[in-house]
Design a protein around this motif. Sequence first.
Motif, PDB file in Angstrom:
ATOM      1  N   GLY A  21       0.804  -1.217   0.000  1.00  0.00           N
ATOM      2  CA  GLY A  21       0.000   0.000   0.000  1.00  0.00           C
ATOM      3  C   GLY A  21       0.834   1.263   0.000  1.00  0.00           C
ATOM      4  O   GLY A  21       0.426   2.283   0.563  1.00  0.00           O
ATOM      5  N   VAL A  22       2.003   1.206  -0.664  1.00  0.00           N
ATOM      6  CA  VAL A  22       2.891   2.380  -0.727  1.00  0.00           C
ATOM      7  C   VAL A  22       3.291   2.595  -2.176  1.00  0.00           C
ATOM      8  O   VAL A  22       2.901   1.852  -3.073  1.00  0.00           O
ATOM      9  CB  VAL A  22       4.146   2.181   0.156  1.00  0.00           C
ATOM     10  CG1 VAL A  22       3.757   2.006   1.619  1.00  0.00           C
ATOM     11  CG2 VAL A  22       4.962   0.978  -0.327  1.00  0.00           C
ATOM     12  N   SER A  23       4.097   3.629  -2.424  1.00  0.00           N
ATOM     13  CA  SER A  23       4.573   3.903  -3.776  1.00  0.00           C
ATOM     14  C   SER A  23       5.837   3.092  -4.057  1.00  0.00           C
ATOM     15  O   SER A  23       6.524   2.621  -3.140  1.00  0.00           O
ATOM     16  CB  SER A  23       4.884   5.385  -3.943  1.00  0.00           C
ATOM     17  OG  SER A  23       6.009   5.745  -3.162  1.00  0.00           O
ATOM     18  N   ALA A  24       6.146   2.949  -5.369  1.00  0.00           N
ATOM     19  CA  ALA A  24       7.385   2.277  -5.754  1.00  0.00           C
ATOM     20  C   ALA A  24       8.601   3.037  -5.228  1.00  0.00           C
ATOM     21  O   ALA A  24       9.632   2.448  -4.897  1.00  0.00           O
ATOM     22  CB  ALA A  24       7.458   2.138  -7.280  1.00  0.00           C
ATOM     23  N   GLN A  25       8.473   4.366  -5.133  1.00  0.00           N
ATOM     24  CA  GLN A  25       9.566   5.173  -4.605  1.00  0.00           C
ATOM     25  C   GLN A  25       9.850   4.806  -3.148  1.00  0.00           C
ATOM     26  O   GLN A  25      11.013   4.721  -2.730  1.00  0.00           O
ATOM     27  CB  GLN A  25       9.212   6.644  -4.727  1.00  0.00           C
ATOM     28  CG  GLN A  25      10.335   7.597  -4.329  1.00  0.00           C
ATOM     29  CD  GLN A  25       9.950   9.046  -4.540  1.00  0.00           C
ATOM     30  OE1 GLN A  25       8.775   9.389  -4.506  1.00  0.00           O
ATOM     31  NE2 GLN A  25      10.937   9.902  -4.752  1.00  0.00           N
ATOM     32  N   THR A  26       8.789   4.566  -2.370  1.00  0.00           N
ATOM     33  CA  THR A  26       8.968   4.173  -0.968  1.00  0.00           C
ATOM     34  C   THR A  26       9.639   2.808  -0.874  1.00  0.00           C
ATOM     35  O   THR A  26      10.521   2.588  -0.025  1.00  0.00           O
ATOM     36  CB  THR A  26       7.611   4.156  -0.245  1.00  0.00           C
ATOM     37  OG1 THR A  26       7.058   5.471  -0.261  1.00  0.00           O
ATOM     38  CG2 THR A  26       7.765   3.689   1.198  1.00  0.00           C
ATOM     39  N   GLY A  33      17.824   1.244   2.267  1.00  0.00           N
ATOM     40  CA  GLY A  33      18.158   1.617   3.634  1.00  0.00           C
ATOM     41  C   GLY A  33      18.069   3.094   3.909  1.00  0.00           C
ATOM     42  O   GLY A  33      18.734   3.626   4.803  1.00  0.00           O
ATOM     43  N   HIS A  34      17.232   3.801   3.158  1.00  0.00           N
ATOM     44  CA  HIS A  34      17.071   5.241   3.335  1.00  0.00           C
ATOM     45  C   HIS A  34      16.539   5.537   4.739  1.00  0.00           C
ATOM     46  O   HIS A  34      15.581   4.902   5.199  1.00  0.00           O
ATOM     47  CB  HIS A  34      16.097   5.786   2.280  1.00  0.00           C
ATOM     48  CG  HIS A  34      16.188   7.274   2.105  1.00  0.00           C
ATOM     49  ND1 HIS A  34      15.693   8.164   3.020  1.00  0.00           N
ATOM     50  CD2 HIS A  34      16.734   8.016   1.096  1.00  0.00           C
ATOM     51  CE1 HIS A  34      15.916   9.402   2.595  1.00  0.00           C
ATOM     52  NE2 HIS A  34      16.548   9.342   1.425  1.00  0.00           N
ATOM     53  N   PRO A  35      17.111   6.499   5.445  1.00  0.00           N
ATOM     54  CA  PRO A  35      16.705   6.757   6.835  1.00  0.00           C
ATOM     55  C   PRO A  35      15.337   7.419   6.966  1.00  0.00           C
ATOM     56  O   PRO A  35      14.680   7.261   7.998  1.00  0.00           O
ATOM     57  CB  PRO A  35      17.813   7.681   7.360  1.00  0.00           C
ATOM     58  CG  PRO A  35      18.337   8.367   6.133  1.00  0.00           C
ATOM     59  CD  PRO A  35      18.257   7.352   5.037  1.00  0.00           C
ATOM     60  N   ASN A  36      14.881   8.151   5.964  1.00  0.00           N
ATOM     61  CA  ASN A  36      13.626   8.899   6.084  1.00  0.00           C
ATOM     62  C   ASN A  36      12.418   8.054   5.717  1.00  0.00           C
ATOM     63  O   ASN A  36      11.628   8.402   4.843  1.00  0.00           O
ATOM     64  CB  ASN A  36      13.675  10.156   5.206  1.00  0.00           C
ATOM     65  CG  ASN A  36      14.734  11.134   5.669  1.00  0.00           C
ATOM     66  OD1 ASN A  36      15.069  11.171   6.855  1.00  0.00           O
ATOM     67  ND2 ASN A  36      15.265  11.909   4.748  1.00  0.00           N
ATOM     68  N   VAL A  37      12.275   6.919   6.397  1.00  0.00           N
ATOM     69  CA  VAL A  37      11.119   6.037   6.216  1.00  0.00           C
ATOM     70  C   VAL A  37      10.629   5.617   7.600  1.00  0.00           C
ATOM     71  O   VAL A  37      11.418   5.198   8.446  1.00  0.00           O
ATOM     72  CB  VAL A  37      11.488   4.774   5.395  1.00  0.00           C
ATOM     73  CG1 VAL A  37      10.260   3.873   5.243  1.00  0.00           C
ATOM     74  CG2 VAL A  37      12.041   5.154   4.033  1.00  0.00           C
ATOM     75  N   ARG A  38       9.339   5.750   7.836  1.00  0.00           N
ATOM     76  CA  ARG A  38       8.784   5.337   9.137  1.00  0.00           C
ATOM     77  C   ARG A  38       8.992   3.848   9.344  1.00  0.00           C
ATOM     78  O   ARG A  38       8.880   3.065   8.401  1.00  0.00           O
ATOM     79  CB  ARG A  38       7.301   5.671   9.205  1.00  0.00           C
ATOM     80  CG  ARG A  38       6.999   7.177   9.259  1.00  0.00           C
ATOM     81  CD  ARG A  38       5.526   7.426   9.498  1.00  0.00           C
ATOM     82  NE  ARG A  38       4.699   6.735   8.502  1.00  0.00           N
ATOM     83  CZ  ARG A  38       3.455   6.325   8.727  1.00  0.00           C
ATOM     84  NH1 ARG A  38       2.914   6.484   9.901  1.00  0.00           N
ATOM     85  NH2 ARG A  38       2.766   5.737   7.759  1.00  0.00           N
ATOM     86  N   GLU A  39       9.230   3.458  10.601  1.00  0.00           N
ATOM     87  CA  GLU A  39       9.526   2.062  10.899  1.00  0.00           C
ATOM     88  C   GLU A  39       8.377   1.137  10.543  1.00  0.00           C
ATOM     89  O   GLU A  39       8.579   0.027  10.050  1.00  0.00           O
ATOM     90  CB  GLU A  39       9.907   1.900  12.386  1.00  0.00           C
ATOM     91  CG  GLU A  39      11.305   2.390  12.718  1.00  0.00           C
ATOM     92  CD  GLU A  39      12.362   1.768  11.812  1.00  0.00           C
ATOM     93  OE1 GLU A  39      12.335   0.525  11.614  1.00  0.00           O
ATOM     94  OE2 GLU A  39      13.212   2.510  11.291  1.00  0.00           O
TER      95      GLU A  39
END
Length: 347
Positions: A21-26, A33-39
């Motif tokens: 339920g997210v975008s391909a970019q997410t 391992g991008h840090p700006n992603v909610r756990e």
Amino acid sequence: MAKQGGGQRPPGMTDVARAAGVSAQTVSRVLSGHPNVREETRAEVLAAVARLGYRRNNAARMLSSGRSRTIGVVTLRTTFYSRAALMSGIEGAAQSVGYAVSTATTSSLDTFAIESALSRLTDQGVEGIILSVPLINGSTGLEELTRATPTLTIDGSRTDATEVVAVDQSLTATLATRHLLDLGHETVWHLAGPAEWLEAASRRDGWRTTLEAAGRTVPPPLEGDWSPASGYRAGLVLGRIPDVTAVFVASDEMAFGVVRALRELGRRVPEDVSVVGVDDIELAEYCAPPLTTVAQPFAQMGELAVSHLLRYIAAPETVPEPASVEPRLVVRASTAAAAAGPRAVRD
């Protein structure tokens, strides 16, 4: 769920995005391992990866270093010279700067087919993608994929997240049509390419606009499929119309078919009918007679596409700016001054 085997494709990044339920970019950010992603989002994406059996293969290994030194190209599965010439330009330019090229072909212009090709390249860990298809209709999936990976288009089409490098196809048509009018022809007939191709539509619009600006009658255009056979069929129609003295054909390969049909009907080129093609393929100067055409700078397009894509990869936050390449009229022996009057034709 997409599974391997049974003729179904393996799951790709877009499948993971839909399942989570997210975008391909997410998804791309989570896998890198991008840090700006909610756990909780990260957990949902990784759970979808495990549930679908998504294999990160090359992407996982390459993302650890951040570089694959590979660019991807999405192109149509075709034998047309223009596609092969463009690919040669891209591969040569990429190799000159130490990059490899990975190609994903699609047999149709269906958005799902193009999404699948993009997803395959993304899964390989390419740093950027050149979208070499005449994309008219976009989709949410295409937008997401082109946001996840720097993407450049080279057929005049674009999505919100792509940079465009294109030949000015309207100018292509203007050069051809104006050349024929300057030779004294009252009007110019047109054999267009397939309606779903942006470059065909741009050439048709440029032809019509040039005739209207000159105050000339605009004949009904015919449509081919880029093949010599479709040009031959159209030539059999055009050759039976006595008023036809000049034809602008949207590709050299179709023009070969037109010239053959005219000859079989007893219409001489260029004494009775002048013919102009587009592309300036290698065979054009060996046509009988040698074909006047509007050259498409395929090598320059390939070089420009690679250089723009690498710049975009280096600074993906920049706003992409389109770049246009001008075509060039090459005059040979298939065009001549209009005769005093139309020639009678055989049935």
